[in-house]
Write a protein that holds these residues in place. Structure first.
Motif, PDB file in Angstrom:
ATOM      1  N   ASN A   1      16.435  70.738  31.118  1.00 30.48           N
ATOM      2  CA  ASN A   1      17.334  70.402  32.227  1.00 30.48           C
ATOM      3  C   ASN A   1      18.257  69.245  31.854  1.00 30.48           C
ATOM      4  OD1 ASN A   1      16.433  72.379  33.969  1.00 30.48           O
ATOM      5  ND2 ASN A   1      14.923  71.052  34.969  1.00 30.48           N
ATOM      6  N   TYR A   2      17.698  68.248  31.156  1.00 33.78           N
ATOM      7  CA  TYR A   2      18.546  67.137  30.719  1.00 33.78           C
ATOM      8  C   TYR A   2      19.663  67.636  29.816  1.00 33.78           C
ATOM      9  CZ  TYR A   2      20.263  63.043  28.327  1.00 33.78           C
ATOM     10  OH  TYR A   2      21.103  62.090  27.815  1.00 33.78           O
ATOM     11  N   ILE A   3      19.307  68.450  28.831  1.00 26.05           N
ATOM     12  CA  ILE A   3      20.316  68.965  27.889  1.00 26.05           C
ATOM     13  C   ILE A   3      21.345  69.810  28.635  1.00 26.05           C
ATOM     14  CG2 ILE A   3      20.672  70.483  25.905  1.00 26.05           C
ATOM     15  CD1 ILE A   3      17.831  69.635  24.969  1.00 26.05           C
ATOM     16  N   ALA A   4      20.882  70.671  29.552  1.00 28.63           N
ATOM     17  CA  ALA A   4      21.797  71.544  30.293  1.00 28.63           C
ATOM     18  C   ALA A   4      22.802  70.729  31.101  1.00 28.63           C
ATOM     19  CB  ALA A   4      21.005  72.480  31.202  1.00 28.63           C
ATOM     20  N   ALA A   5      22.315  69.704  31.810  1.00 30.21           N
ATOM     21  CA  ALA A   5      23.222  68.870  32.605  1.00 30.21           C
ATOM     22  C   ALA A   5      24.179  68.101  31.705  1.00 30.21           C
ATOM     23  CB  ALA A   5      22.407  67.907  33.472  1.00 30.21           C
ATOM     24  N   ALA A   6      23.653  67.574  30.601  1.00 30.26           N
ATOM     25  CA  ALA A   6      24.508  66.820  29.673  1.00 30.26           C
ATOM     26  C   ALA A   6      25.585  67.713  29.077  1.00 30.26           C
ATOM     27  CB  ALA A   6      23.648  66.213  28.566  1.00 30.26           C
ATOM     28  N   MET A   7      25.269  68.991  28.838  1.00 30.75           N
ATOM     29  CA  MET A   7      26.260  69.907  28.264  1.00 30.75           C
ATOM     30  C   MET A   7      27.489  70.045  29.159  1.00 30.75           C
ATOM     31  SD  MET A   7      23.677  72.827  26.798  1.00 30.75           S
ATOM     32  CE  MET A   7      24.936  74.005  26.387  1.00 30.75           C
ATOM     33  N   ILE A   8      27.278  69.995  30.436  1.00 37.65           N
ATOM     34  CA  ILE A   8      28.397  70.162  31.368  1.00 37.65           C
ATOM     35  C   ILE A   8      29.297  68.923  31.377  1.00 37.65           C
ATOM     36  CG2 ILE A   8      28.987  70.464  33.818  1.00 37.65           C
ATOM     37  CD1 ILE A   8      26.405  72.124  34.096  1.00 37.65           C
ATOM     38  N   PHE A   9      28.705  67.719  31.160  1.00 39.06           N
ATOM     39  CA  PHE A   9      29.447  66.483  31.397  1.00 39.06           C
ATOM     40  C   PHE A   9      29.811  65.675  30.150  1.00 39.06           C
ATOM     41  CE2 PHE A   9      27.407  67.296  35.471  1.00 39.06           C
ATOM     42  CZ  PHE A   9      28.413  66.988  36.371  1.00 39.06           C
ATOM     43  N   LEU A  10      28.935  65.601  29.176  1.00 34.11           N
ATOM     44  CA  LEU A  10      29.064  64.538  28.175  1.00 34.11           C
ATOM     45  C   LEU A  10      29.764  64.987  26.895  1.00 34.11           C
ATOM     46  CD1 LEU A  10      25.566  62.792  28.397  1.00 34.11           C
ATOM     47  CD2 LEU A  10      27.652  62.363  29.722  1.00 34.11           C
ATOM     48  N   GLN A  11      30.613  64.107  26.395  1.00 30.71           N
ATOM     49  CA  GLN A  11      31.187  64.299  25.071  1.00 30.71           C
ATOM     50  C   GLN A  11      30.702  63.208  24.095  1.00 30.71           C
ATOM     51  OE1 GLN A  11      35.448  64.053  25.168  1.00 30.71           O
ATOM     52  NE2 GLN A  11      35.500  62.030  26.160  1.00 30.71           N
ATOM     53  N   ASP A  12      29.984  62.243  24.626  1.00 30.57           N
ATOM     54  CA  ASP A  12      29.435  61.168  23.800  1.00 30.57           C
ATOM     55  C   ASP A  12      28.242  60.567  24.550  1.00 30.57           C
ATOM     56  OD1 ASP A  12      29.097  59.460  21.701  1.00 30.57           O
ATOM     57  OD2 ASP A  12      30.881  58.241  22.072  1.00 30.57           O
ATOM     58  N   ASN A  13      27.486  59.703  23.820  1.00 34.29           N
ATOM     59  CA  ASN A  13      26.344  59.051  24.432  1.00 34.29           C
ATOM     60  C   ASN A  13      25.347  60.096  24.960  1.00 34.29           C
ATOM     61  OD1 ASN A  13      24.712  56.999  25.437  1.00 34.29           O
ATOM     62  ND2 ASN A  13      25.957  56.641  27.274  1.00 34.29           N
ATOM     63  N   VAL A  14      25.094  61.106  24.144  1.00 30.21           N
ATOM     64  CA  VAL A  14      24.362  62.276  24.635  1.00 30.21           C
ATOM     65  C   VAL A  14      22.879  61.986  24.881  1.00 30.21           C
ATOM     66  CG1 VAL A  14      25.968  63.867  23.517  1.00 30.21           C
ATOM     67  CG2 VAL A  14      23.875  63.208  22.335  1.00 30.21           C
TER      68      VAL A  14
ATOM     69  N   GLU B   1      34.710  57.171  29.350  1.00 31.92           N
ATOM     70  CA  GLU B   1      35.030  57.722  28.030  1.00 31.92           C
ATOM     71  C   GLU B   1      33.951  58.691  27.548  1.00 31.92           C
ATOM     72  OE1 GLU B   1      35.352  54.476  28.806  1.00 31.92           O
ATOM     73  OE2 GLU B   1      37.549  54.682  28.979  1.00 31.92           O
ATOM     74  N   ASP B   2      32.757  58.587  28.089  1.00 31.04           N
ATOM     75  CA  ASP B   2      31.668  59.490  27.682  1.00 31.04           C
ATOM     76  C   ASP B   2      31.806  60.882  28.312  1.00 31.04           C
ATOM     77  OD1 ASP B   2      30.377  57.512  26.187  1.00 31.04           O
ATOM     78  OD2 ASP B   2      29.289  56.778  27.954  1.00 31.04           O
ATOM     79  N   ILE B   3      32.664  61.002  29.320  1.00 34.62           N
ATOM     80  CA  ILE B   3      32.769  62.249  30.087  1.00 34.62           C
ATOM     81  C   ILE B   3      33.853  63.141  29.492  1.00 34.62           C
ATOM     82  CG2 ILE B   3      33.003  63.241  32.393  1.00 34.62           C
ATOM     83  CD1 ILE B   3      30.657  61.239  32.015  1.00 34.62           C
ATOM     84  N   LYS B   4      33.580  64.441  29.447  1.00 35.33           N
ATOM     85  CA  LYS B   4      34.545  65.401  28.902  1.00 35.33           C
ATOM     86  C   LYS B   4      35.816  65.426  29.753  1.00 35.33           C
ATOM     87  CE  LYS B   4      31.072  68.551  26.973  1.00 35.33           C
ATOM     88  NZ  LYS B   4      30.411  69.852  27.095  1.00 35.33           N
ATOM     89  N   PRO B   5      36.955  65.720  29.128  1.00 39.61           N
ATOM     90  CA  PRO B   5      38.195  65.792  29.912  1.00 39.61           C
ATOM     91  C   PRO B   5      38.241  66.988  30.862  1.00 39.61           C
ATOM     92  CG  PRO B   5      38.593  66.408  27.618  1.00 39.61           C
ATOM     93  CD  PRO B   5      37.191  65.864  27.684  1.00 39.61           C
ATOM     94  N   ARG B   6      37.518  68.055  30.507  1.00 39.31           N
ATOM     95  CA  ARG B   6      37.448  69.230  31.386  1.00 39.31           C
ATOM     96  C   ARG B   6      35.978  69.527  31.634  1.00 39.31           C
ATOM     97  NH1 ARG B   6      39.237  74.045  29.141  1.00 39.31           N
ATOM     98  NH2 ARG B   6      39.969  74.848  31.126  1.00 39.31           N
ATOM     99  N   LEU B   7      35.582  69.561  32.885  1.00 35.02           N
ATOM    100  CA  LEU B   7      34.188  69.789  33.238  1.00 35.02           C
ATOM    101  C   LEU B   7      34.010  71.254  33.643  1.00 35.02           C
ATOM    102  CD1 LEU B   7      33.408  66.536  35.255  1.00 35.02           C
ATOM    103  CD2 LEU B   7      33.098  66.997  32.818  1.00 35.02           C
TER     104      LEU B   7
END
Length: 806
Positions: free
Chosen positions: A50-63, A72-78
């Protein structure tokens, strides 16, 4: 007006008025239990997933959440769908545990294909991503790549597709998972396929009918599907039908279908309850199969199913900006859509991801801790993402020699009756790897001979149950297509005959299947599969008795629009060429084969040797119908399709008699793809070959079985096309006579002859001198024939005699 406004999460459905006695149909257990160590391992696996799945939607860094999140850790397109993921990781973790514990053979089919983050997370944890995509290694570098690139050009898409290890179902379009699962277990006696059906997906017509799929499963010869209805109550912006049904309504529905429904819904004891339910389902499946395989089959066995009720977006944010998130449609896609610029949402995301305590779940090297990994099967072939059925098994059919089934040149034979005898022997030689799926039209389509040595496989009918059988007839094109896909994608060979006008019902399914197969070919780790084979008959040319509703050749266009690497369209002109074509298609791989032909007796024009040569070439000059064996023509006449070719030949005979000075070349095209411009399709003729066959500059008239615009599009790019005229189906006709169908769509012999006179007159002076006279005479033939049909309510008696040439 505003949309649906919720006043609380997970609203209960309104109670039904069904009596309490219905509760007796619900499967009940003593309080479920699972040992604490196993439960802890399962919980930690799904926390990590679940952690990985949620992070996949939001994070581009600090995974790994090693510091406080920043914008800055959040992807430009969610992008992605969170709502279904927690339920999928719950199911995946328990299946993994039981596969490990009981050494089960399972293949998972996931209907909510938009839950890709959850499935990809589990696949990374079990090492299946690393096996097929080494750059997704089970370490910090691999997980960072998986999370940061998800739903970007560099990563996995937001839906399950052929790039998802273990998948045999394109998840972008809902409704087909259950029928695909049933197709996968056919002739796979040791396989269990848990199939997750989302409650939104369950609203589709395709799914609604597919609940009946087990009625076509003989447990003596096939495996079993375990349907899991994932009921989280919401679609994109509204409650689901099933979410608004109470327990009695649900159990009444599924007991009526023939299932034993088991509810998993105690959120305080969810792991123990789900564990016990899957164990029970496996035991019930074993009872049914053992009885059938011992020769004492259970009559109308009630197969197990699980109704899993968990909150939509479970373990995610409870609410944001005063709106309910978990337990509502607001969690369907991205629960915090403004996390890149909204401080409140960023803090909510920090709280959400921290709630999984990732620091407890991953080692210093970035992989999951041993306890969570302990439920993953040690045998790679048992892992859900590495099942060989999903990627590398192909049973090449043992095919009889098609020439043993041919008929004499000059006779009349139904193409369908001829291939029916051939298919019968295909079944004899391949008793466990070839099936035919038909929407209740086998006898009508003159394919009854296919049943000479086998049965219809319908287990709910006391006259056919417990006998196995290669033929499945169900009046749902969606089910036939789903069965065919599941059967083909797990290594076997299927045939789908149908009325021409109704194959269009599965248009989007075949497009999705073709997309899946395209991506599979590009992965490099999917093996070959059999081609998917359609036989289109009861065509518009002989659907005069059923009328306008049964006249529709548009499925040809569906296949033409597919990728050239996949699309194959054949219109064999007689029984012998159809036999050659079927044999070729059944041994081919990775294509979508469409074969179009007549079920009515029609003339057999080619000997077996001629048929083989003709089919190999894709088109040829028919010298017997041409003048001077086709040399130095004034006009070229081309027939494509059985009845349309017959009219071309008859037109050539009329012209030979009425104006022998007109030189005609008659051509039949059986492989439609040869016409496409050079380089656009593997079968396309080179310009030199095209000109050698059709001439470089003379008038050509095509008499085409399909819509003229489809042939125009196919020919686009060929030079000098202004010389071509095309006749085809014009959406004309009703309940009438066969020849009247030719007349009203302007593809009759008289219309073909008129086109020949106009075209030939441009080059031949003798023809031009008589052009008006000849055209008037042919128009008179049209009027008089139509008058005869209207008066006598039948065609003239000599319309279908094979024409003779002096």
């Amino acid at each position: 007006m505003p949309g649906e406004i919720l006043d609380r999460p997970n609203p209960e459905p309104l109670p039904s008025s069904l009596p309490a006695v219905v509760d007796e149909l619900i499967v009940k257990f003593d309080r479920a239990s699972i040992d604490k160590n196993s439960c802890d391992a399962i919980l930690k696996f799904r926390r990590a997933a679940n952690y990985i799945a949620a992070a996949m939607i939001f994070l581009q860094d600090n995974v790994y959440l090693e510091r406080e999140l920043s914008f800055e850790d959040i992807k430009p397109r969610l992008l992605g769908h969170w709502g279904t993921c927690p339920g999928l990781t719950l199911i995946y973790s328990h299946l993994n545990y039981l596969i490990t514990k009981l050494d089960l053979d399972m293949l998972l089919v996931v209907g909510p294909g938009h839950g890709a983050p959850g499935i990809l997370a589990a696949l990374w944890l079990e090492g299946s991503l690393e096996k097929f995509f080494p750059h997704y290694s089970r370490d910090a570098k691999g997980l960072t790549r998986l999370i940061s690139t998800f739903s970007t050009t560099a990563g996995f898409p937001s839906h399950i597709n052929a790039e998802t290890p273990g998948s045999i179902h394109e998840g972008g379009e809902l409704g087909y998972a259950l029928s695909v699962a049933f197709g996968a277990v056919m002739d796979n006696p040791h396989l269990i396929v848990p199939c997750v059906v989302g409650d939104g997906e369950a609203e589709t017509g395709a799914t609604a009918t597919s609940w009946h799929g087990y009625k076509y499963i003989d447990p003596a010869e096939s495996g079993a599907v375990l349907p899991i209805l994932h009921l989280n109550g919401f679609k994109i912006s509204e409650r689901t039908i099933f979410g608004c049904m109470d327990g009695r309504e649900l159990v009444s529905l599924f007991a009526g279908y023939g299932y034993q429904p088991c509810f998993v819904q105690d959120m305080n004891n969810i792991d123990a309850e789900l564990h016990r339910s899957i164990l029970w389902a496996i035991e019930e499946i074993g009872k049914i199969q053992n009885a059938a395989r011992s020769g004492n089959p259970i009559v109308k066995p009630r197969w197990p199913m699980i109704i899993l009720k968990t909150p939509k977006g479970w373990t995610g944010p409870k609410e944001i900006h005063g709106k309910i998130v978990e337990g509502s449609f607001n969690s369907h896609q991205v629960p915090l859509p403004n996390a890149k610029q909204d401080k409140e949402e960023l803090l909510a995301l920090q709280k959400w991801l921290s709630s999984y305590r990732p620091e407890e779940l991953f080692t210093e090297f970035g992989y999951v801790i041993d306890e969570a990994a302990s439920i993953i099967p040690k045998n790679s072939k048992k892992k859900l993402g590495q099942r060989e059925e999903s990627r590398s098994i192909y049973f090449r059919p043992d095919l009889p020699n098609w020439t043993d089934f041919t008929v004499e040149r000059g006779s009349q034979q139904s193409s369908m009756k001829a291939i029916g005898k051939y298919i019968d022997q295909v079944f004899v030689r391949n008793p466990h790897t070839v099936r035919l799926f038909s929407p209740d039209e086998l006898e009508s389509n003159k394919l009854g001979a296919a049943l000479s040595h086998t049965w219809r496989n319908f287990q709910w009918d006391q006259y056919t149950n417990a006998r196995g059988g290669r033929v499945i007839e169900v009046l749902s094109e969606h089910m036939c297509q789903g069965f065919l896909q599941g059967y083909t994608l797990t290594g076997r060979t299927g045939i789908f005959p149908s009325y021409e006008s109704f194959l269009g019902i599965v248009t989007t399914m075949i497009v999705q299947y073709s997309k899946f197969n395209k991506m599979a070919r590009e992965t490099g780790w999917h093996g070959d599969i059999a081609s998917i084979n359609y036989i289109e008959t009861s065509t518009w040319t002989r659907q005069e008795h059923n009328g306008f509703s049964h006249q529709n050749p548009s499925f040809i266009g569906t296949v033409l629009k597919l990728k050239p690497t996949a699309a194959r369209v054949y219109l064999p002109p007689d029984a012998n060429t159809f036999l050659s074509t079927v044999a070729h298609c059944l041994k081919s791989k990775n294509y979508v084969n469409l074969m179009v032909g007549s079920k009515q007796p029609t003339p057999v024009f080619l000997s077996p040797d001629e048929a083989e040569s003709h089919c190999r070439a894709g088109a040829s000059i028919w010298k017997f119908a041409s003048t001077g064996e086709g040399l130095n023509p004034d006009v070229v006449l081309v027939g494509i399709g059985t009845e349309l070719m017959f009219e071309v030949i008859y037109a050539a005979a009329i012209l030979r008699k009425r104006i022998p000075s007109l030189r005609v070349r008659v051509i039949n095209v059986t492989d439609l793809m040869i016409l496409e411009a050079e380089g656009l399709h593997p079968h396309a003729l080179t310009e030199d070959s095209f000109d050698a066959l059709f001439t470089a500059d003379l008038p050509i008239h095509f008499n085409f079985h399909g819509y003229p615009t489809e042939l125009q599009g196919l020919l686009f790019g060929r030079p000098n096309l202004e010389r071509a005229t095309i006749a085809g189906y014009m959406e004309e006709g009703s309940t009438t006579t066969p020849f009247d169908m030719m007349l009203v769509n302007q593809v009759s012999r008289f219309h073909v002859a008129k086109a020949a006179v106009r075209g030939g007159g441009k080059r031949n002076e003798k023809v031009r001198l008589r052009q008006q006279e000849l055209l008037t005479e042919l128009d008179h033939n049209i009027v008089e024939t139509r008058k005869y049909i209207l008066e006598h309510r039948k065609d003239p008696d000599d319309m279908y005699a094979t024409p003779r040439f002096a």
